[in-house]
Design a protein around this motif. Structure first.
Motif, PDB file in Angstrom:
ATOM      1  N   GLY A  50      58.360  60.694  20.957  1.00 47.21           N
ATOM      2  CA  GLY A  50      57.078  60.598  20.300  1.00 47.21           C
ATOM      3  C   GLY A  50      56.289  59.365  20.737  1.00 47.21           C
ATOM      4  O   GLY A  50      56.701  58.631  21.626  1.00 47.21           O
ATOM      5  N   PRO A  51      55.111  59.183  20.067  1.00 50.59           N
ATOM      6  CA  PRO A  51      54.594  60.017  18.977  1.00 50.59           C
ATOM      7  C   PRO A  51      54.089  61.367  19.468  1.00 50.59           C
ATOM      8  O   PRO A  51      53.425  61.453  20.500  1.00 50.59           O
ATOM      9  N   ARG A 120      52.423  63.090  12.644  1.00 58.66           N
ATOM     10  CA  ARG A 120      53.077  62.792  13.929  1.00 58.66           C
ATOM     11  C   ARG A 120      54.576  62.627  13.703  1.00 58.66           C
ATOM     12  O   ARG A 120      55.025  62.217  12.632  1.00 58.66           O
ATOM     13  N   HIS A 122      57.917  60.646  15.430  1.00 62.92           N
ATOM     14  CA  HIS A 122      58.097  59.496  16.307  1.00 62.92           C
ATOM     15  C   HIS A 122      59.351  58.756  15.843  1.00 62.92           C
ATOM     16  O   HIS A 122      59.453  58.371  14.678  1.00 62.92           O
ATOM     17  N   ASP A 207      59.514  50.082  21.517  1.00 56.37           N
ATOM     18  CA  ASP A 207      58.860  51.314  21.080  1.00 56.37           C
ATOM     19  C   ASP A 207      57.378  51.290  21.431  1.00 56.37           C
ATOM     20  O   ASP A 207      56.872  52.185  22.095  1.00 56.37           O
ATOM     21  N   GLU A 208      56.659  50.256  20.970  1.00 54.90           N
ATOM     22  CA  GLU A 208      55.239  50.169  21.285  1.00 54.90           C
ATOM     23  C   GLU A 208      54.821  48.706  21.353  1.00 54.90           C
ATOM     24  O   GLU A 208      55.497  47.816  20.827  1.00 54.90           O
TER      25      GLU A 208
END
Length: 318
Positions: A50-51, A120, A122, A207-208
């Protein structure tokens, strides 16, 4: 691909895309197992996904009943909801910021289906190899919803879902080997020397956002791996901050054979697991509650060679 920084102490594993669940599969980014590394502590499997947008009535994750042996699954979400059902009779939802740990022992089957309760999906799906002393035990399930606690130096917050993050928090979830699992949310521009257990191997999954791990920049879905020894790891977030999953544990020294969803010790043992599952053995049981198009995922054919064992240093000679 895998690489190291100039000092040689940070190994970076890039995720490879893998379909999860067969037909209409969700694509995940897998860093463990990797040809250059088998474990981080007893962590033996890391999927990041994801997302992915979730439409009304849509199942972006639909994994029919399938088996496991010799491991624990650790489900952790950032967004979305996943319905879990297993052959131990557990029916539970996986929610963001709450860990679900399923113990396979000598055999379990389960299904995983996303719901449309949020927009979403994720998260990460992680496996832990059970030591030989515990891998023949019974099925089990634990749930824990950790509270967000501040990191030192105002660097952000942590959700410690397994083990102990020194000076930060402790999870009550029981594990068979010393482990660490935590989500770290770093503030924009944060620079932190995070205390860690020097007896542990550690992995940092981005992750981000942007982050440097001991001076090595990661891309999203990269896993930075560090061997035992250091008492701290330096984390430096970019201008937008960063969300990380930190895993760790004492080195797992046992040799294992990992094939499909099974963790065993020998080729012949894995063959026996496959035959028992395909025969509908009570070793794995049945999963009530799943209502997908297929009643189960059949085991794939075994390769035409003997499966090789691996340890923390990689695959062993045949």
């Amino acid at each position: 691909m895998a690489g190291e920084d100039e000092t040689g102490h940070v190994q970076v594993l890039a995720g490879r895309e893998v379909p999860l669940g067969g037909q209409r599969a969700l694509t995940v980014r897998r860093t463990l197992p990797h040809r250059d590394r088998s474990f981080v502590g007893a962590w033996c499997f890391v999927d990041h996904y994801g997302p992915v947008p979730v439409g009304p009535g849509e199942r972006v994750m639909d994994v029919p009943p399938h088996p496991h042996t010799g491991l624990q699954t650790v489900s952790w979400l950032f967004e979305g909801v996943v319905q879990h059902d297993d052959s131990a009779g557990v029916s539970a939802r996986v929610l963001p910021g709450e860990v679900n740990l399923m113990t396979a022992g000598s055999g379990i089957a389960h299904s995983e289906v996303s719901t449309d309760e949020s927009q979403r999906l994720h998260g990460v799906q992680l496996w832990v190899a059970l030591p030989d002393a515990d891998r023949h035990g019974g099925r089990g399930f634990e749930h824990h919803a950790p509270e967000a606690v501040p990191l030192p130096e105002g660097a952000g917050t942590a959700l410690v879902f397994l083990g102990t993050l020194p000076g930060v928090d402790v999870s009550p979830v029981r594990t068979s080997t010393p482990l660490l699992g935590a989500q770290l949310d770093l503030a924009p521009g944060a620079a932190l020397d995070l205390a860690v257990d020097p007896a542990f191997e550690h992995g940092v999954l981005l992750d981000e956002g942007e982050v440097g791990v001991d001076g090595v920049a990661l891309s999203p879905a990269d896993l930075a791996c560090l061997d035992p020894g250091p008492r701290s790891v330096r984390l430096v977030a970019g201008d937008s901050g960063a969300r990380l999953v930190l895993i760790g544990g004492t080195p797992f020294e046992e040799e294992v054979v990992m094939w499909w969803n099974f963790v065993g010790r020998t080729h012949d043992e894995v063959v026996a697991y496959r035959e028992a599952y395909e025969a509908g053995s009570e070793q794995f049981g049945t999963v009530p509650g799943y209502d997908g198009e297929r009643s189960r995922i059949p085991a794939p054919p075994l390769p035409p060679v003997r499966l090789r064992a691996r340890n923390r240093r990689g695959r062993l000679p045949a």
